[in-house]
Motif scaffolding. Structure first.
Motif, PDB file in Angstrom:
ATOM      1  N   ASP A   1     -12.665 -10.626 -15.217  1.00  0.00           N
ATOM      2  CA  ASP A   1     -13.302 -11.115 -16.439  1.00  0.00           C
ATOM      3  C   ASP A   1     -14.319 -10.112 -16.988  1.00  0.00           C
ATOM      4  N   ARG A   2     -14.953  -9.335 -16.108  1.00  0.00           N
ATOM      5  CA  ARG A   2     -15.982  -8.407 -16.553  1.00  0.00           C
ATOM      6  C   ARG A   2     -15.423  -7.120 -17.158  1.00  0.00           C
ATOM      7  N   LEU A   3     -14.269  -6.677 -16.681  1.00  0.00           N
ATOM      8  CA  LEU A   3     -13.779  -5.359 -17.061  1.00  0.00           C
ATOM      9  C   LEU A   3     -13.669  -5.153 -18.574  1.00  0.00           C
ATOM     10  N   PRO A   4     -13.075  -6.084 -19.341  1.00  0.00           N
ATOM     11  CA  PRO A   4     -13.003  -5.840 -20.792  1.00  0.00           C
ATOM     12  C   PRO A   4     -14.368  -5.735 -21.435  1.00  0.00           C
ATOM     13  N   GLY A   5     -15.360  -6.401 -20.884  1.00  0.00           N
ATOM     14  CA  GLY A   5     -16.699  -6.401 -21.463  1.00  0.00           C
ATOM     15  C   GLY A   5     -17.428  -5.086 -21.325  1.00  0.00           C
ATOM     16  N   TYR A   6     -16.926  -4.170 -20.488  1.00  0.00           N
ATOM     17  CA  TYR A   6     -17.578  -2.874 -20.350  1.00  0.00           C
ATOM     18  C   TYR A   6     -17.303  -1.956 -21.538  1.00  0.00           C
ATOM     19  N   LEU A   7     -16.310  -2.303 -22.356  1.00  0.00           N
ATOM     20  CA  LEU A   7     -16.110  -1.528 -23.576  1.00  0.00           C
ATOM     21  C   LEU A   7     -17.284  -1.760 -24.517  1.00  0.00           C
ATOM     22  N   ARG A   8     -17.785  -0.696 -25.098  1.00  0.00           N
ATOM     23  CA  ARG A   8     -18.942  -0.814 -25.984  1.00  0.00           C
ATOM     24  C   ARG A   8     -18.542  -0.944 -27.445  1.00  0.00           C
ATOM     25  N   THR A   9     -17.282  -0.699 -27.747  1.00  0.00           N
ATOM     26  CA  THR A   9     -16.817  -0.750 -29.125  1.00  0.00           C
ATOM     27  C   THR A   9     -15.615  -1.665 -29.233  1.00  0.00           C
ATOM     28  N   ALA A  10     -15.351  -2.135 -30.436  1.00  0.00           N
ATOM     29  CA  ALA A  10     -14.173  -2.954 -30.679  1.00  0.00           C
ATOM     30  C   ALA A  10     -12.919  -2.104 -30.489  1.00  0.00           C
TER      31      ALA A  10
ATOM     32  N   PRO B   1       0.815  -1.227   0.000  1.00  0.00           N
ATOM     33  CA  PRO B   1       0.000   0.000   0.000  1.00  0.00           C
ATOM     34  C   PRO B   1       0.839   1.264   0.000  1.00  0.00           C
ATOM     35  N   ARG B   2       2.063   1.204   0.563  1.00  0.00           N
ATOM     36  CA  ARG B   2       2.926   2.392   0.581  1.00  0.00           C
ATOM     37  C   ARG B   2       3.355   2.782  -0.829  1.00  0.00           C
ATOM     38  N   LYS B   3       3.343   1.800  -1.741  1.00  0.00           N
ATOM     39  CA  LYS B   3       3.659   2.064  -3.147  1.00  0.00           C
ATOM     40  C   LYS B   3       2.395   2.151  -3.992  1.00  0.00           C
ATOM     41  N   ASP B   4       1.247   2.238  -3.320  1.00  0.00           N
ATOM     42  CA  ASP B   4      -0.043   2.319  -4.022  1.00  0.00           C
ATOM     43  C   ASP B   4      -0.311   1.046  -4.824  1.00  0.00           C
ATOM     44  N   GLN B   5       0.170  -0.094  -4.314  1.00  0.00           N
ATOM     45  CA  GLN B   5      -0.026  -1.380  -4.983  1.00  0.00           C
ATOM     46  C   GLN B   5      -1.131  -2.162  -4.294  1.00  0.00           C
ATOM     47  N   HIS B   6      -2.272  -2.247  -4.961  1.00  0.00           N
ATOM     48  CA  HIS B   6      -3.388  -3.079  -4.532  1.00  0.00           C
ATOM     49  C   HIS B   6      -3.779  -3.912  -5.740  1.00  0.00           C
ATOM     50  N   PHE B   7      -3.391  -5.173  -5.756  1.00  0.00           N
ATOM     51  CA  PHE B   7      -3.613  -6.011  -6.928  1.00  0.00           C
ATOM     52  C   PHE B   7      -5.061  -6.493  -6.962  1.00  0.00           C
ATOM     53  N   LEU B   8      -5.700  -6.329  -8.112  1.00  0.00           N
ATOM     54  CA  LEU B   8      -7.055  -6.839  -8.313  1.00  0.00           C
ATOM     55  C   LEU B   8      -6.966  -8.343  -8.519  1.00  0.00           C
ATOM     56  N   VAL B   9      -7.585  -9.115  -7.609  1.00  0.00           N
ATOM     57  CA  VAL B   9      -7.410 -10.563  -7.628  1.00  0.00           C
ATOM     58  C   VAL B   9      -8.717 -11.328  -7.800  1.00  0.00           C
ATOM     59  N   ASP B  10      -9.836 -10.636  -7.882  1.00  0.00           N
ATOM     60  CA  ASP B  10     -11.129 -11.305  -8.049  1.00  0.00           C
ATOM     61  C   ASP B  10     -11.315 -11.654  -9.524  1.00  0.00           C
ATOM     62  N   ASP B  11     -11.342 -12.956  -9.828  1.00  0.00           N
ATOM     63  CA  ASP B  11     -11.478 -13.408 -11.213  1.00  0.00           C
ATOM     64  C   ASP B  11     -12.713 -12.840 -11.891  1.00  0.00           C
TER      65      ASP B  11
END
Length: 294
Positions: A52-61, A38-48
């Motif tokens: 998996d959902r994040l790329p799908g929020y893009l509405r365009t190719a 946290p001192r380096k602002d490192q919080h790794f996103l670890v929830d699969d």
């Protein structure tokens, strides 16, 4: 948050997702030998499920996706399913790990690892950005990306995300709301609990999607418009009359009294949090014309 199953994992700790196996975030961190700081602002996103959902929020190719703060590559791996990826990572050890972990993708030209501070490096031309931003510089990073006019899917602290997406009259409406709206439509599409990260932050996070578009108004100078917003929102509890008068040292106005005298009385009697973006644009244009900006 939408719930799902973690799926089966292979012997390398990768998770099955139909025809493609995505890299498991815990296995990636183990191979990288890091635990986050946290001192380096490192919080790794670890929830699969979130990853998996994040790329799908893009509405365009998007043939070329920019990722800022790639970390150990859990999101990078998902983004490679969309097309070519440029991953920016400021930690030299993590940048070296990404080049090793994704050596095949780098060799094939599908992944470029750009080592350095995303606020300072030369960014490539890209079609969209999907990024789990570090909390500290998130505002500066957002306003480096927004003027480029590309679709964005970005994670922020929830409070910051709510301010970005707020409208006139909302408790969270402010300079950030108007400035972001100057460049794009802004939506808060998902909240993320601390448990989705390791180490866990002390706050909730949220995913914001921005869709670039021209504003519904004209201003003589975007730089002056944003500086004018910064000025008057420092006194958001004052009437606009007093806000314009009291913040000339911030806005750079040489004659704020001329602006007050020429402006609509209803606007001058309102407070900043009550005005829509179009009203700020009209007032900034007037200030540019009669207020003798420096």
């Amino acid at each position: 948050m939408t719930q799902g199953t973690d799926g089966d994992r292979d012997t390398d700790g990768n998770r099955g997702t139909g025809a493609r196996r995505s890299r498991d975030p815990d296995a990636l961190r183990a191979r990288a030998g890091v635990h986050g700081d946290p001192r380096k602002d490192q919080h790794f996103l670890v929830d699969d499920r979130v990853l998996d959902r994040l790329p799908g929020y893009l509405r365009t190719a998007a043939d070329h996706v920019l990722e800022i703060g790639a970390g150990t590559g859990a999101l990078t791996d998902r983004l490679l399913a969309l097309g070519r990826v440029t991953a920016v990572e400021r930690d030299p050890d993590l940048a070296a790990f990404l080049r090793e972990e994704f050596a095949d993708e780098v060799a094939a030209g599908r992944l470029t690892v750009l080592e350095g501070d995303a606020l300072a490096v030369d960014l490539p031309d890209f079609d969209a950005s999907v990024s789990n931003l570090p909390y500290g510089p998130s505002s500066e990073l957002a306003f480096r990306l927004l003027p480029l006019g590309r679709p964005l899917v970005l994670t922020f602290q929830r409070e910051f995300a709510e301010r970005m997406a707020a409208g006139p009259g909302d408790d969270d409406y402010g300079r950030l709301s108007v400035a972001a709206n100057h460049y794009a439509d802004v939506e808060l599409v998902e909240t993320i609990p601390p448990e989705a990260f390791d180490p866990q932050p002390a706050v909730e996070s949220a995913v914001v999607r921005t869709t670039p578009r021209d504003p519904a108004y004209d201003v003589p100078s975007s730089d002056f418009f944003l500086q004018f917003l910064k000025a008057v929102f420092t006194q958001r509890r004052k009437t606009m009359r007093n806000a314009v008068r009291n913040t000339a040292h911030i806005s750079g106005l040489g004659d704020p009294e001329a602006v007050v005298a020429a402006a609509d009385e209803d606007v001058m009697s309102a407070r900043a949090g009550e005005l829509p973006p179009e009203a700020f644009a009209d007032l900034a244009t007037l200030a540019w014309e009669v207020g003798e900006p420096s």
